[in-house]
Design a protein around this motif. Sequence first.
Motif, PDB file in Angstrom:
ATOM      1  N   ALA A  69      -0.586   0.302  -3.741  1.00 38.16           N
ATOM      2  CA  ALA A  69       0.940   0.056  -3.484  1.00 38.16           C
ATOM      3  C   ALA A  69       1.446  -0.796  -2.342  1.00 38.16           C
ATOM      4  O   ALA A  69       2.007  -1.881  -2.745  1.00 38.16           O
ATOM      5  N   ARG A  70      -0.021   0.408  -1.383  1.00 38.23           N
ATOM      6  CA  ARG A  70       0.771  -0.371  -0.085  1.00 38.23           C
ATOM      7  C   ARG A  70       0.451  -1.297   0.069  1.00 38.23           C
ATOM      8  O   ARG A  70       1.019  -2.711   0.817  1.00 38.23           O
ATOM      9  N   ALA A  71      -0.999  -1.782  -0.091  1.00 39.59           N
ATOM     10  CA  ALA A  71      -1.615  -2.814   0.252  1.00 39.59           C
ATOM     11  C   ALA A  71      -0.434  -4.305  -1.327  1.00 39.59           C
ATOM     12  O   ALA A  71      -0.050  -5.324  -0.502  1.00 39.59           O
ATOM     13  N   ALA A  72       0.072  -4.125  -2.194  1.00 39.85           N
ATOM     14  CA  ALA A  72       0.949  -5.051  -2.873  1.00 39.85           C
ATOM     15  C   ALA A  72       1.896  -4.891  -1.889  1.00 39.85           C
ATOM     16  O   ALA A  72       2.601  -6.519  -2.079  1.00 39.85           O
ATOM     17  N   ARG A  73       2.355  -4.130  -1.875  1.00 43.91           N
ATOM     18  CA  ARG A  73       3.964  -4.267  -0.516  1.00 43.91           C
ATOM     19  C   ARG A  73       3.348  -5.309   0.285  1.00 43.91           C
ATOM     20  O   ARG A  73       4.762  -5.839   0.221  1.00 43.91           O
TER      21      ARG A  73
END
Length: 189
Positions: free
Chosen positions: A178-182
Motif C-alpha cells: 500500500a505504501r509503495a502504491a501510494r
Amino acid sequence: MSLTLDFVSTIRAERSGQVDRLADPGGLTAWARERAAGLDVDPGFTATPELWAETVRLRQAVRALFARAVAPEPPSRADADGLPGFAESLALVNARALAAPRAPQLSWDGRPALVTVPAVPAGEPERLLGALATDAVEFLASPERIRLRTCLAPRCVLYFLKEHPRQEWCSTACGNRARAARHYREHKK
C-alpha cells in the motif's frame, strides 16, 4: 486465527491473482482435513460435490455478514458485487447453526478442559456446516467483531482483526504494498 476468519480467508489474493482454496470438492477436502478436529469431521474426510456447493454458499453468506459488520468501511473487493443479501445470509447462517448444534462439555483428563461436541446426532456434512456456522455466529456476536476490518491494500481481499489503533492492513506485506502504491501515485508524472 479463528475458524471463521480462516473460513472467509479461503478467498485470497496472491501474486498470480485471486485464489480460492475451496474452488472444488478437492480443495474443500484438503482444507477440512487440516481442521478436522475443529470441524467435527474424520481426518479422512472427503467432500462431495453437494457438500462443497453448500459450503461455498455458506462462505458467501458469512462474507456478506462480514461486509455488514465492517460497514461503513467497504467490504472485501473479492466478491462485494456478488454477495447474497443480508437477510438471506443471516437466515442461512442461523439455519446451519441450528441444523447441527454444538454444546460445551467438560472434559477431565488430569485437569478440567472445555470441549465442544455435537448436541444431537448428525452426519459429517451437517457437523461441518454446523461447526462453520456456529463459529461465525459466535464470532459476529462477540466483542471481537468490533476489531474486524477489511484490508485496504491494493489487490488484498482479506478481512482481519485490528490489533493496533493505527493498523490499516492485514499484514506487513500488505502495508508495504500500500505504501509503495501510494508513493508511485504521488510521484508519477
